[in-house]
Each structure stands twice: as C-alpha cells, then as structure tokens.
Design an enzyme around this catalytic site. Structure first.
Site, PDB file in Angstrom:
ATOM      1  N   LYS A 189       7.025  -9.587  -4.709  1.00 10.04           N
ATOM      2  CA  LYS A 189       5.893  -8.975  -4.218  1.00 10.04           C
ATOM      3  C   LYS A 189       4.705  -9.877  -4.603  1.00 10.04           C
ATOM      4  O   LYS A 189       4.916 -10.941  -5.252  1.00 10.04           O
ATOM      5  CB  LYS A 189       5.638  -7.569  -4.868  1.00 10.04           C
ATOM      6  CG  LYS A 189       6.643  -6.425  -4.773  1.00 10.04           C
ATOM      7  CD  LYS A 189       6.492  -6.035  -3.574  1.00 10.04           C
ATOM      8  CE  LYS A 189       7.642  -5.213  -3.027  1.00 10.04           C
ATOM      9  NZ  LYS A 189       8.268  -4.014  -3.545  1.00 10.04           N
TER      10      LYS A 189
HETATM   11  C1  PLP Z   1       9.093  -2.939  -3.853  1.00  6.31           C
HETATM   12  C2  PLP Z   1       8.827  -1.486  -3.510  1.00  6.31           C
HETATM   13  C3  PLP Z   1       8.799  -0.289  -4.251  1.00  6.31           C
HETATM   14  C4  PLP Z   1       9.631  -0.571  -5.709  1.00  6.31           C
HETATM   15  O1  PLP Z   1       9.075  -1.312  -6.678  1.00  6.31           O
HETATM   16  P1  PLP Z   1       9.761  -1.769  -7.858  1.00  6.31           P
HETATM   17  O2  PLP Z   1       8.593  -2.385  -8.793  1.00  6.31           O
HETATM   18  O3  PLP Z   1      10.748  -2.799  -7.542  1.00  6.31           O
HETATM   19  O4  PLP Z   1      10.400  -0.438  -8.426  1.00  6.31           O
HETATM   20  C5  PLP Z   1       8.251   0.842  -3.892  1.00  6.31           C
HETATM   21  N1  PLP Z   1       7.702   0.916  -2.738  1.00  6.31           N
HETATM   22  C6  PLP Z   1       7.876   0.194  -1.773  1.00  6.31           C
HETATM   23  C7  PLP Z   1       7.297   0.213  -0.261  1.00  6.31           C
HETATM   24  C8  PLP Z   1       8.408  -1.332  -1.988  1.00  6.31           C
HETATM   25  O5  PLP Z   1       8.352  -2.146  -1.206  1.00  6.31           O
END
Ligand code: PLP
Length: 391
Positions: A189
């Site tokens: 991210k």
């Molecule tokens: C990555 C992601 C999540 C989950 O995030 P985590 O921190 O890995 O739990 C939720 N929603 C979307 C759209 C994502 O891309």
C-alpha cells in the site's frame, strides 16, 4: 531501444519504498526494549490525524481489523445488510460476515470502477445499514452522491480507504469526509509498514469504542497497563479483539508518513508516463482521473480493448511475464469467488459491469522507485505485445 537491452530488464510488480531510515527506526524501538503498543504508536496516531486533518486516528493491526471494528462500532448485527462494491478485496465484505450481517454486492461504474451509486440505490432494503465506498486504485468515489443517498436512507458510510492515502475529494482529504474511514498499511500500500491499519473519525464515541475493542474490550488507556506507571487494575467491558499496532510498526509508519507526499509525487510522474505512452494506443484504455478529486495513485489499472486483440488478458499477462514484467489483477470481483457465489447465490450476470470489466483489466508495475527506463520498457513491451497480437 535495442531488443537486447529491453530483454535484459526486469520489472517486478511491486517494490516497497522502504530502506535504511525505516530499518533504523525499527531497530531503535527494538533497542528501547518496548516492543508492543506504546509511545511510538501514540505519536504515529497523532501525526496521522494531523496529516489527514482528522479529529481521531486509531491505529489497528490491519485495514481488515479496522473494517471489523468499524462495523462493530455501528453495532452491525445479524440480519443487517451492507452495500459493498463488486470490485474490491474480500476484506471489505468478509468483515461484514464476521458480524453475522450480509454483504450486498453492488456493481461498479464503468469509467472509474468505483461503486455505482445508481446500483447501490437499487439495492437498498429496509435491512440496509451501511454503504462502504472503496476508492478503487486511489481515486475517491462520488462522495457527495453517496452521502446524499446515505442521508436519505439513514445509512452509515464507512470508507474503505485502503488505496487512498493521500487523496482528496473536492478539496477535502479522504479520512475526514465520513464518520468512519479505514486505511491499510499492508506491504504494497502507499504507506507501507508490512501490516497495519488506521481508523479516522470525527466522532468521540466511535473512537472510544474502537480503542476499547482493539485491545480485548479493556477500559480506557488500556495499553498503559503494560507501563511502569500503569496500574495493575483494569476492567474488561466487552468481548474485544487483539487488534493493536506495535511500536515497531509505528516507527516504520512514522518514517513512511513523512515521505507520503513525495512518494505520491513519484507515482504521479510514473502515471503520467504510462498515460502518455499507452493512452493514444488503440488496444488500451488508461485510467480516467476525474477533475474534482485527487487520487492516492495506489494502482495503475490498464484495460485492454479485447475486440482489437487476438489474445485475452491472461495471455497478455503471460507475455509480459515472459519479458520479465510482473503484473497483478485488482480485483477478481467478489461475486465470482466461490464463497460469495455459493453462500449468496450470485451469478456472473448479476453484476454485469464488474463481470465484463474484470475480463480486461490488469495492474501494471507501479511503485515509487521505478526508473524511467523500467517505465519505458513496460510501455514498449505492452505496445509490442498488443501489436503482434492485434486483430
Ligand atoms: C488491502 C486492502 C484491504 C485490506 O487491508 P489489510 O491492511 O491487508 O487488512 C481492504 N480493502 C482493500 C480495498 C484493499 O485493497
């Protein structure tokens, strides 16, 4: 460019923008002897709240945990329905299921791949409690329309902002628009810790509930019970979770937060190169950036005009891989996964836009440290593959 030189390059799908600074910040925490939630986490929450302009920022173990705690905080329960977009990661919807509620899958807008407000409106029933806009690839959803719809039907708006830091809608930063916004600090991210998440909210009660439930349902300032000055006495007020963030994570997060704008700038420049190189080509559809919002630029989803090609998306991906280029697909729509299909009885044609668009999108390599040479190589390779397989 010579073919030989092109073939020597390799472009992974993602490289996290972390380095020595993050490593020493993490090492410093380890040397301090304080490993779990503590002063670094308090500081990260404070800086994060300032950065997006939110009243409260509550750190948690992941965005999945953030979503779970958000649904808990609005007292979502069995029989309730929550509107979620088809094109998202399962975390958005699985957390609805944790509470015994039902995720109702909404089709997407063909231009942005964000939740279609029109389709959401069609799917509202007396049991609908909340709507969860996911800012796909980082571009904010139509928040004015969503707030409007939610206001009319008394729905909670919980933003899944896993892709959208930093981002803004009509000048308002994501994280300050709705009552609850959930961020992700997963390895790929835009703020990368590895694992981690944050909830922002202007609401004191929501913040207090999430702070309590993220650490075993223990009463106020529970983390202090681990400190020397903390008292041995605590009260468990509810059956909470173990969803706290550690100081090692927060130390990395603090370094990343300081770079967040600069990293977005770097991604913006890569996106501009992709747009310029791929935009005029007959085989491709580049992402549409709407003028009233700023995308977090988490993904670069390229769409193929399949009617101009003799190959499908899987073969296009395979040929890119053969040239050393990593890609991904965001996302396999929820209703096509066995769990959602079988439990709720979805058919592909129930969400026609998501089903159709899914066939033709792929995410190109898109990370801050990509060199211009790598970006050019991806562009030239994509064009070359399309040209050699054109109808
Ligand atoms: C990555 C992601 C999540 C989950 O995030 P985590 O921190 O890995 O739990 C939720 N929603 C979307 C759209 C994502 O891309």
């Amino acid at each position: 460019m010579e073919t030989k030189k092109l073939e020597a390059l390799s472009v992974p799908y993602h490289v996290a923008a972390v380095g020595e600074e993050e490593a020493s910040a993490a090492a410093e925490v380890i040397r301090s002897g304080w490993l779990t939630t503590g002063p670094r986490t308090m500081e990260f929450e404070k800086k994060f709240a300032e950065y997006v302009g939110a009243k409260h920022a509550v750190s948690v173990a992941s965005c999945t945990a953030a979503l779970h705690l958000a649904y808990d905080a609005i007292h979502l329960k069995a029989g309730d329905e929550v509107l979620v977009p088809a094109v998202t990661f399962t975390a958005t919807a699985e957390t609805v299921v944790y509470l015994g509620a039902t995720p109702v899958i909404v089709d997407v807008d063909p231009l942005t791949l964000n939740l279609s407000v029109e389709d959401a409106a069609r799917k509202i029933t007396p049991r609908t409690r909340a709507i969860v806009p996911v800012h796909y690839a980082g571009q904010p959803c139509d928040m004015a329309e969503i707030q409007d719809l939610a206001g009319k039907h008394g729905l909670e708006v919980i933003e899944d902002a896993a892709h959208s830091l930093p981002a803004s809608y009509r000048g308002t930063p994501v994280g300050t628009i709705s009552r609850i916004t959930c961020f992700s600090f997963y390895a790929t991210k835009t703020l990368a810790i590895g694992e981690g998440g944050m909830v922002t909210t202007p609401d004191d009660e929501i913040a207090a509930r999430i702070r309590m439930m993220r650490l075993h349902g223990i009463g106020r300032d529970s983390w202090k019970r681990y400190t020397a000055e903390g008292s041995w006495y605590y009260e468990v007020l509810d059956a909470g979770f173990k969803y706290n963030m550690t100081d090692v994570q927060s130390a990395i997060g603090l370094v990343q937060l300081g770079k967040c704008d600069a990293l977005r700038q770097m991604r913006a420049s890569i996106a501009a190169s992709y747009d310029a190189g791929l935009g005029g080509q007959p085989w491709f559809q580049i992402p549409t950036n709407l003028p009233d919002r700023e995308s977090g630029l988490h993904l670069y989803p390229l769409r193929l005009h399949l009617n101009t090609l003799r190959i499908d998306r899987a073969e296009f991906i395979r040929q890119l891989k053969e040239r050393g280029i990593g890609t991904s697909v965001h996302f396999i729509p929820l209703h096509l996964h066995p769990f959602y299909r079988d439990r709720y009885g979805y058919k592909p044609e129930d969400l026609p836009v998501a089903t159709r668009e899914y066939e033709r999108y792929l995410s190109l390599p898109f990370f801050p440290s990509m060199s211009q040479e790598q970006v050019d190589y991806v562009i030239e390779s994509a064009i070359d593959i399309a040209r050699s397989n054109a109808k």
